[in-house]
Design a protein around this motif. Structure first.
Motif, PDB file in Angstrom:
ATOM      1  N   PRO A   3       9.679   5.477   6.974  1.00  0.00           N
ATOM      2  CA  PRO A   3       9.647   6.934   6.785  1.00  0.00           C
ATOM      3  C   PRO A   3       8.206   7.420   6.623  1.00  0.00           C
ATOM      4  CG  PRO A   3      10.225   5.852   4.739  1.00  0.00           C
ATOM      5  CD  PRO A   3      10.155   4.769   5.771  1.00  0.00           C
ATOM      6  N   THR A   4       8.021   8.713   6.716  1.00  0.00           N
ATOM      7  CA  THR A   4       6.701   9.281   6.465  1.00  0.00           C
ATOM      8  C   THR A   4       6.462   9.346   4.953  1.00  0.00           C
ATOM      9  OG1 THR A   4       7.497  11.557   6.352  1.00  0.00           O
ATOM     10  CG2 THR A   4       6.909  10.699   8.536  1.00  0.00           C
ATOM     11  N   PHE A   5       5.213   9.539   4.586  1.00  0.00           N
ATOM     12  CA  PHE A   5       4.881   9.639   3.162  1.00  0.00           C
ATOM     13  C   PHE A   5       5.566  10.849   2.540  1.00  0.00           C
ATOM     14  CE2 PHE A   5       1.842   6.669   4.617  1.00  0.00           C
ATOM     15  CZ  PHE A   5       1.324   6.004   3.522  1.00  0.00           C
ATOM     16  N   GLU A   6       5.604  11.961   3.281  1.00  0.00           N
ATOM     17  CA  GLU A   6       6.209  13.184   2.757  1.00  0.00           C
ATOM     18  C   GLU A   6       7.705  13.032   2.540  1.00  0.00           C
ATOM     19  OE1 GLU A   6       4.202  12.977   5.312  1.00  0.00           O
ATOM     20  OE2 GLU A   6       2.396  13.948   4.516  1.00  0.00           O
ATOM     21  N   GLU A   7       8.377  12.242   3.410  1.00  0.00           N
ATOM     22  CA  GLU A   7       9.816  12.027   3.260  1.00  0.00           C
ATOM     23  C   GLU A   7      10.134  11.254   1.992  1.00  0.00           C
ATOM     24  OE1 GLU A   7      11.282  11.889   7.943  1.00  0.00           O
ATOM     25  OE2 GLU A   7      10.583  10.060   6.951  1.00  0.00           O
ATOM     26  N   VAL A   8       9.262  10.339   1.634  1.00  0.00           N
ATOM     27  CA  VAL A   8       9.500   9.514   0.443  1.00  0.00           C
ATOM     28  C   VAL A   8       9.075  10.244  -0.820  1.00  0.00           C
ATOM     29  CG1 VAL A   8       8.835   7.379  -0.740  1.00  0.00           C
ATOM     30  CG2 VAL A   8       9.343   7.353   1.708  1.00  0.00           C
ATOM     31  N   ASN A   9       7.927  10.926  -0.759  1.00  0.00           N
ATOM     32  CA  ASN A   9       7.420  11.636  -1.931  1.00  0.00           C
ATOM     33  C   ASN A   9       6.683  12.896  -1.484  1.00  0.00           C
ATOM     34  OD1 ASN A   9       6.235  12.550  -4.302  1.00  0.00           O
ATOM     35  ND2 ASN A   9       5.682  10.512  -5.023  1.00  0.00           N
ATOM     36  N   PRO A  10       7.368  14.038  -1.445  1.00  0.00           N
ATOM     37  CA  PRO A  10       6.742  15.271  -0.937  1.00  0.00           C
ATOM     38  C   PRO A  10       5.690  15.857  -1.869  1.00  0.00           C
ATOM     39  CG  PRO A  10       8.942  15.715  -1.779  1.00  0.00           C
ATOM     40  CD  PRO A  10       8.779  14.236  -1.821  1.00  0.00           C
ATOM     41  N   HIS A  11       5.550  15.298  -3.079  1.00  0.00           N
ATOM     42  CA  HIS A  11       4.631  15.862  -4.065  1.00  0.00           C
ATOM     43  C   HIS A  11       3.228  15.241  -4.005  1.00  0.00           C
ATOM     44  CE1 HIS A  11       8.079  17.869  -5.833  1.00  0.00           C
ATOM     45  NE2 HIS A  11       8.698  16.705  -5.953  1.00  0.00           N
ATOM     46  N   ILE A  12       3.040  14.251  -3.158  1.00  0.00           N
ATOM     47  CA  ILE A  12       1.734  13.586  -3.108  1.00  0.00           C
ATOM     48  C   ILE A  12       0.930  14.080  -1.910  1.00  0.00           C
ATOM     49  CG2 ILE A  12       2.587  11.507  -4.251  1.00  0.00           C
ATOM     50  CD1 ILE A  12       2.557  10.190  -1.451  1.00  0.00           C
TER      51      ILE A  12
ATOM     52  N   MET B 188       0.829  -1.207   0.000  1.00  0.00           N
ATOM     53  CA  MET B 188       0.000   0.000   0.000  1.00  0.00           C
ATOM     54  C   MET B 188       0.865   1.260   0.000  1.00  0.00           C
ATOM     55  SD  MET B 188      -2.831  -1.376   2.735  1.00  0.00           S
ATOM     56  CE  MET B 188      -3.818   0.111   2.869  1.00  0.00           C
ATOM     57  N   PHE B 189       1.921   1.254   0.810  1.00  0.00           N
ATOM     58  CA  PHE B 189       2.841   2.397   0.862  1.00  0.00           C
ATOM     59  C   PHE B 189       3.442   2.650  -0.523  1.00  0.00           C
ATOM     60  CE2 PHE B 189       6.609   4.811   1.620  1.00  0.00           C
ATOM     61  CZ  PHE B 189       6.424   5.523   2.801  1.00  0.00           C
ATOM     62  N   GLU B 190       3.879   1.597  -1.168  1.00  0.00           N
ATOM     63  CA  GLU B 190       4.504   1.728  -2.486  1.00  0.00           C
ATOM     64  C   GLU B 190       3.505   2.189  -3.546  1.00  0.00           C
ATOM     65  OE1 GLU B 190       7.451  -0.875  -5.420  1.00  0.00           O
ATOM     66  OE2 GLU B 190       6.833  -1.657  -3.459  1.00  0.00           O
ATOM     67  N   MET B 191       2.257   1.697  -3.461  1.00  0.00           N
ATOM     68  CA  MET B 191       1.228   2.108  -4.413  1.00  0.00           C
ATOM     69  C   MET B 191       0.896   3.595  -4.271  1.00  0.00           C
ATOM     70  SD  MET B 191      -1.261  -1.220  -4.081  1.00  0.00           S
ATOM     71  CE  MET B 191      -2.633  -0.512  -4.974  1.00  0.00           C
ATOM     72  N   LEU B 192       0.957   4.104  -3.046  1.00  0.00           N
ATOM     73  CA  LEU B 192       0.617   5.513  -2.799  1.00  0.00           C
ATOM     74  C   LEU B 192       1.761   6.465  -3.127  1.00  0.00           C
ATOM     75  CD1 LEU B 192      -1.362   5.070   0.538  1.00  0.00           C
ATOM     76  CD2 LEU B 192      -2.304   5.943  -1.614  1.00  0.00           C
ATOM     77  N   THR B 193       2.996   6.057  -2.838  1.00  0.00           N
ATOM     78  CA  THR B 193       4.145   6.954  -3.004  1.00  0.00           C
ATOM     79  C   THR B 193       4.954   6.677  -4.263  1.00  0.00           C
ATOM     80  OG1 THR B 193       5.665   5.514  -1.772  1.00  0.00           O
ATOM     81  CG2 THR B 193       4.363   7.099  -0.499  1.00  0.00           C
ATOM     82  N   GLY B 194       4.819   5.466  -4.817  1.00  0.00           N
ATOM     83  CA  GLY B 194       5.630   5.080  -5.963  1.00  0.00           C
ATOM     84  C   GLY B 194       6.955   4.469  -5.576  1.00  0.00           C
TER      85      GLY B 194
END
Length: 528
Positions: A255-264, A225-231
């Motif tokens: 990590p937080t979602f923002e740390e992995v992908n701040p654009h989502i 799920m994390f990978e599907m949401l952040t890429g």
């Protein structure tokens, strides 16, 4: 590369079980190879064949392969979100194989390489994954005993999107080949060797704990799920070592979602759900997949409500009352006129109604005005009878009943799933979950006389979806006329049973015919 290719091609061109002609290789994994084949007994219908890498003389692998066949066959029958196993066999060189449904589409790994998923699509995909996993966790029956089943290898490659990117795409969970039986009391005992994918294994799995339960699959689902949401995978590393991945899963905080992908932008409640699934301590995760599914449904409704609220705020004239979508489309139905290309006769037919909110399935019928008056404001029933073994066809049946006079009107229409227009009607019906019935009086045929709405149960929607999905794998064996005749025989048997009970109601008024009819519609199945 050529040497690798020639080694894999030894089965291409072979006829397995005197029926399955192997055409090409689709992929290769730890357990074996997957081939594309044609079922020559079914007009060369395409199937997938999974071949074990080693010879059947290896008893351990043979038993494991046999378990994979059993699990796949049982679970594929129970859930439309688990790949269906059709049959199995052994090649001349003693290599076991099994035949699966052939799926068209892409797996999640392939999808994420090219595009990101919207929150709406993510929720729909995850809900289907949960439905399939929950079915597996509920178990299969073996010798009268229920054995829950873990997948143990949930990862992007094992989640397949059939009809990829279409509104009705169906999620299929692949490869239950490394699943293990769980006993009802003590859970599952692991083998000495590690089985699974390092990036998607749970901490307790990595630590070699002897007892695993469904929450290990939930951890893997959280990673997915994390990978599907952040890429991106939450624990990104180029290392393939067991020790590195063990440290990441068992010690490293995600990590937080923002740390992995701040654009989502991911809703906070959805982030919290994923992080609960990724808890290091098994007791901090959701206790079962159904709990996750319930949360996903709530999140989806919350997002829809917020969207509706924001849309209403942007409008200058705000309505005091939210009008249901069904009411809006019902109002459009009242404005409809009988089609000029249809005869003025006692007929019925389905039609997709175009509305600002999308296409709504409707069912149109012309009846005597006196009958319509009797049927108004009464509770009626509907039924769908499908036949897909030889030719994909479905009967859409609406039954209007007036209890005081025992008047029953059968409105039946046969839909050919080889017809794109009629298949589209059924897809919309399964997706939306309701349809409007428009009644026109024979004496005053032009303007709609009465409109009512029929809601479909979850089982009905799933049944329609199953027939549609199975129709894609069926090549024509009989003519549409022959298929319709066979389905009509089943329809007549159903009618005969209803009429017999209606006569019983006439003799014994205390007998509730309507309650019996509801029960029959719910549980009746076409005779085999």
């Amino acid at each position: 590369m050529n040497e690798y290719k020639s080694e894999l091609d030894i089965y291409i061109g072979q006829l397995l079980n005197h029926r399955y002609l192997v055409r090409d290789i689709l992929g290769s994994g730890g357990m074996g190879r997957v081939y594309l084949a044609e079922d020559v007994a079914r007009d060369c219908m395409l199937v997938a064949v999974k071949m074990l890498s080693l010879n059947i003389r290896n008893k351990q692998l043979a038993e494991r392969f046999g378990r994979e066949i059993f699990i796949g066959a049982q679970l594929g029958k129970k859930s439309p979100h688990i790949t269906r196993v059709l049959t199995y066999g052994i090649t001349n060189d003693k290599t076991p194989f099994y035949v699966m449904e052939y799926l068209r589409g892409r797996n999640i790994k392939q999808v994420l390489k090219r595009e990101s998923l919207s929150i709406s699509r993510f929720l729909k995909v995850c809900q289907q994954i949960c439905l399939g996993l929950d079915c597996a966790h509920q178990g299969v029956v073996l010798k009268g005993k229920i054995y829950p089943i873990l997948h143990r290898d949930i990862k992007p490659e094992n989640i397949f999107l059939a009809n990829d990117s279409k509104p009705t795409e169906t999620v299929k969970i692949l490869d239950f080949g490394i699943a293990k039986f769980l006993t009802e009391t003590s859970g599952m005992t692991m083998t000495e060797s590690f089985i699974g994918s390092l990036p998607y294994s749970s901490p307790e799995h990595m630590q070699g704990q002897k007892i695993l339960d469904v929450r290990s699959d939930i951890y893997s689902l959280g990673l997915l799920m994390f990978e599907m949401l952040t890429g991106r995978h939450p624990f990104y590393t180029n290392s393939h070592s067991f020790s590195t991945w063990c440290k990441l899963h068992c010690i490293e905080a995600p990590p937080t979602f923002e740390e992995v992908n701040p654009h989502i932008q991911v809703p906070q409640e959805l982030q919290q759900l994923v992080m609960r699934c990724l808890a290091k301590d098994i007791h901090d995760r959701p206790k079962n997949v159904k709990e996750i599914l319930d949360d996903l449904v709530k999140i989806e409704k919350h997002i829809e409500n917020n969207h509706t609220s924001n849309s209403k705020k942007s409008e200058p004239d705000t309505s005091l009352k939210l009008v249901p979508l069904t009411s809006i489309s019902e109002q459009l139905c009242w404005q409809k006129y009988w089609p000029k290309n249809k005869p003025i006769a006692l007929i019925c037919f389905p039609h997709l109604l175009h509305t600002p909110k999308g296409n709504i399935p409707t069912f149109w019928a012309m009846l005597p005005e006196a009958e319509i008056e009797k049927f108004k404001d009464k509770k009626h029933s509907n039924k769908f009878i499908g036949k897909s073994e030889d030719y994909p066809i479905m009967l859409w049946l609406t039954m209007l009943y007036e209890e005081n006079t025992n008047l029953i009107r059968w409105l039946a229409y046969y839909l050919d799933l080889k017809d794109n227009r009629e298949e589209k009607i059924l897809r919309n019906l399964a997706g939306i979950g309701y349809y409007h019935l428009l009644l026109f009086a024979h004496e005053y045929p032009h303007k709609c006389n009465y409109v009512t709405t029929f809601m479909l149960s979850a089982k009905q929607r799933q049944y329609i979806s199953d027939i549609i999905n199975s129709s894609q794998r069926i090549e024509r064996l009989t003519s549409p006329t022959q298929a319709k005749i066979m389905l009509k025989l089943e329809y007549e048997k159903f009618k005969a049973e209803v009429n017999e009970q209606m006569n019983l109601h006439t003799v014994n008024p205390s007998f509730s015919f309507r309650n019996w009819l509801i029960k029959l519609v719910t549980f009746w199945k076409p005779p085999s």
